[in-house]
Design a protein around this motif. Structure first.
Motif, PDB file in Angstrom:
ATOM      1  N   ALA A   1       0.812  -1.219   0.000  1.00 10.73           N
ATOM      2  CA  ALA A   1       0.000   0.000   0.000  1.00 10.73           C
ATOM      3  C   ALA A   1       0.841   1.264   0.000  1.00 10.73           C
ATOM      4  O   ALA A   1       0.373   2.326  -0.415  1.00 10.73           O
ATOM      5  N   ALA A   2       2.076   1.177   0.474  1.00 16.97           N
ATOM      6  CA  ALA A   2       2.972   2.345   0.488  1.00 16.97           C
ATOM      7  C   ALA A   2       4.059   2.223  -0.573  1.00 16.97           C
ATOM      8  O   ALA A   2       4.970   3.056  -0.630  1.00 16.97           O
ATOM      9  N   GLY A   3       3.974   1.199  -1.405  1.00 13.04           N
ATOM     10  CA  GLY A   3       5.011   0.966  -2.400  1.00 13.04           C
ATOM     11  C   GLY A   3       5.111   2.057  -3.442  1.00 13.04           C
ATOM     12  O   GLY A   3       6.159   2.245  -4.065  1.00 13.04           O
ATOM     13  N   HIS A   4       4.008   2.790  -3.657  1.00 18.48           N
ATOM     14  CA  HIS A   4       4.011   3.850  -4.672  1.00 18.48           C
ATOM     15  C   HIS A   4       4.613   5.145  -4.161  1.00 18.48           C
ATOM     16  O   HIS A   4       4.890   6.053  -4.945  1.00 18.48           O
ATOM     17  N   LEU A   5       4.795   5.255  -2.853  1.00 17.09           N
ATOM     18  CA  LEU A   5       5.313   6.489  -2.275  1.00 17.09           C
ATOM     19  C   LEU A   5       6.811   6.606  -2.533  1.00 17.09           C
ATOM     20  O   LEU A   5       7.534   5.609  -2.519  1.00 17.09           O
ATOM     21  N   LYS A   6       7.286   7.821  -2.736  1.00 14.67           N
ATOM     22  CA  LYS A   6       8.720   8.040  -2.878  1.00 14.67           C
ATOM     23  C   LYS A   6       9.397   7.766  -1.532  1.00 14.67           C
ATOM     24  O   LYS A   6       8.795   7.970  -0.473  1.00 14.67           O
ATOM     25  N   PRO A   7      10.644   7.301  -1.556  1.00 16.53           N
ATOM     26  CA  PRO A   7      11.343   6.961  -0.311  1.00 16.53           C
ATOM     27  C   PRO A   7      11.330   8.079   0.731  1.00 16.53           C
ATOM     28  O   PRO A   7      11.146   7.819   1.919  1.00 16.53           O
ATOM     29  N   VAL A   8      11.529   9.321   0.291  1.00 15.86           N
ATOM     30  CA  VAL A   8      11.555  10.418   1.256  1.00 15.86           C
ATOM     31  C   VAL A   8      10.200  10.596   1.922  1.00 15.86           C
ATOM     32  O   VAL A   8      10.110  10.941   3.104  1.00 15.86           O
ATOM     33  N   THR A   9       9.107  10.333   1.187  1.00 15.30           N
ATOM     34  CA  THR A   9       7.765  10.434   1.761  1.00 15.30           C
ATOM     35  C   THR A   9       7.526   9.302   2.743  1.00 15.30           C
ATOM     36  O   THR A   9       6.979   9.516   3.837  1.00 15.30           O
ATOM     37  N   ARG A  10       7.925   8.084   2.374  1.00 16.61           N
ATOM     38  CA  ARG A  10       7.771   6.951   3.288  1.00 16.61           C
ATOM     39  C   ARG A  10       8.542   7.192   4.580  1.00 16.61           C
ATOM     40  O   ARG A  10       8.038   6.936   5.680  1.00 16.61           O
TER      41      ARG A  10
END
Length: 377
Positions: free
Chosen positions: A60-69
């Motif tokens: 579910a969080a795989g689409h987020l950019k690393p900095v956002t995660r």
């Protein structure tokens, strides 16, 4: 405390950010590292961050950019740390079991005592995002309502008195570098640190990219030299707009960049093979973190011009300068910030606009360049 000592002290404070392997000291406000999250929370978050592969969907969080995660996970970690400091963190149970009305209310009460209303809202917003990701079947309507109520009472700090022109920021950065280079009392490490900080301010003023990209600049990849001129080159996957962003760096900074890379950066790196990151820590020689870069920019502007200009405000300052002096190009500000005008759909046009915007800003400060070059001789 001297201006330099104040800046270095602020940087030292930023070094206390929690590592991924160390539990925060008892009583200190830190973000609880993922390794110390309740097992169900940590497992659910790791699954959610799994990237997609071919025909397999990611988490579910795989689409987020690393900095956002990293950002939302850090905010959730602050919530868990708050509960641990109070002795009420539950390690067992389902994912997001600690996200209860009582716990959130108590957390908000503590936040209100030490941070602004904007930060309170942002903290709860990101807490809700993580909770929904790791516990998608839970009914969190109550938390959404709390978030909306906080948004209604949020009072952002006024930017008016903190907005300065690009030339003021450039002069602040160059002056900070000049003072470092002529000071007979600074150690080599302190001189290198101050030169780095001044270059940060001047470069971001002339190339107001987003902090996540600025902090992550790498020599030879996103920070490259072509035909005697330095460029910032960001791929579509690195930008918020999902479009390439290529910017020539003002020639005013070319000799300074040369001295930083050839003279000061090696001092910061110490012994061994330094990473490719442009910005290195003065204490570890490693790449500076997002948070530390942000802190250095804010503390350096406060020390040099008496106004704390955070990284996002650099973009506001650039837009204001473009609006004030770039009247012949009404869309200069949006192009400079790499924003897309509603009527613009062609990706190649957007890229060209970004390049021309950098050139336009260079012309805006041309008179200032001549003045500063004359002052150096």
């Amino acid at each position: 405390m001297s201006r330099l000592n104040s800046t270095l002290t602020n940087e030292a404070i930023l070094l206390t950010t929690t590592s991924h392997d160390l539990r925060p000291a008892k009583g200190e406000v830190r973000s609880l590292p993922l390794n110390f999250w309740p097992e169900a929370d940590g497992d659910a978050w790791n699954r959610a961050c799994r990237p997609g592969a071919r025909l397999k969907r990611g988490g579910a969080a795989g689409h987020l950019k690393p900095v956002t995660r990293d950002d939302v996970a850090k905010r959730y970690g602050f919530f868990l740390d708050f509960l641990e400091r109070r002795g009420v963190l539950q390690s067992a149970g389902r994912a997001a079991a600690n996200v209860t009305v009582d716990n959130v209310d108590a957390y908000i009460a503590e936040l209100k005592e030490r941070v602004s209303s904007v930060t309170v809202y942002g903290s709860i917003c990101k807490l809700r995002r993580v909770a929904q990701i790791i516990a998608p079947v839970r009914d969190l309507a109550w938390l959404v309502d709390i978030e909306r109520n906080l948004a209604l009472v949020m009072r952002p700090r006024s930017k008016f008195e903190r907005v300065v022109t690009t030339e003021v920021l450039v002069e602040a950065g160059l002056t900070f570098i000049h003072e470092a280079e002529i000071s007979p009392s600074l150690t080599e490490l302190a001189r290198a640190c101050q030169a780095r900080n001044g270059l940060m301010v001047a470069l971001l003023a002339l190339c107001p990219i987003r902090l996540k990209n600025f902090a992550a600049l790498e020599i030879g990849r996103s920070f490259v030299k072509t035909q005697d001129r330095w460029w910032i080159i960001l791929s579509a996957s690195e930008t918020k707009e999902n479009r390439p962003d290529e910017r020539p760096i003002n020639e005013l900074l070319t000799p300074i960049i040369g001295r930083y890379l050839g003279q000061y950066r090696p001092v910061l790196a110490g012994i061994g093979n330094p990473p490719s990151a442009l910005w290195l820590s003065s204490s570890t020689g490693a790449a500076m973190s997002y948070r530390r870069v942000r802190g250095v920019l804010s503390s350096t502007t406060l020390a040099t011009i008496g106004v704390e200009v955070n990284p996002h405000l650099f973009r506001t300052c650039a837009a204001s300068t473009a609006a004030s002096y770039g009247g012949e190009n009404p869309h200069l500000a949006s192009a400079l910030l790499h924003h897309t005008h509603p009527s613009v759909t062609d990706a190649h046009y957007n890229r060209a606009t970004s390049l021309s915007a950098s050139e336009s800003l260079r012309q805006i400060v041309r008179q200032y360049e001549k003045k500063m070059i004359g002052r150096r001789h």
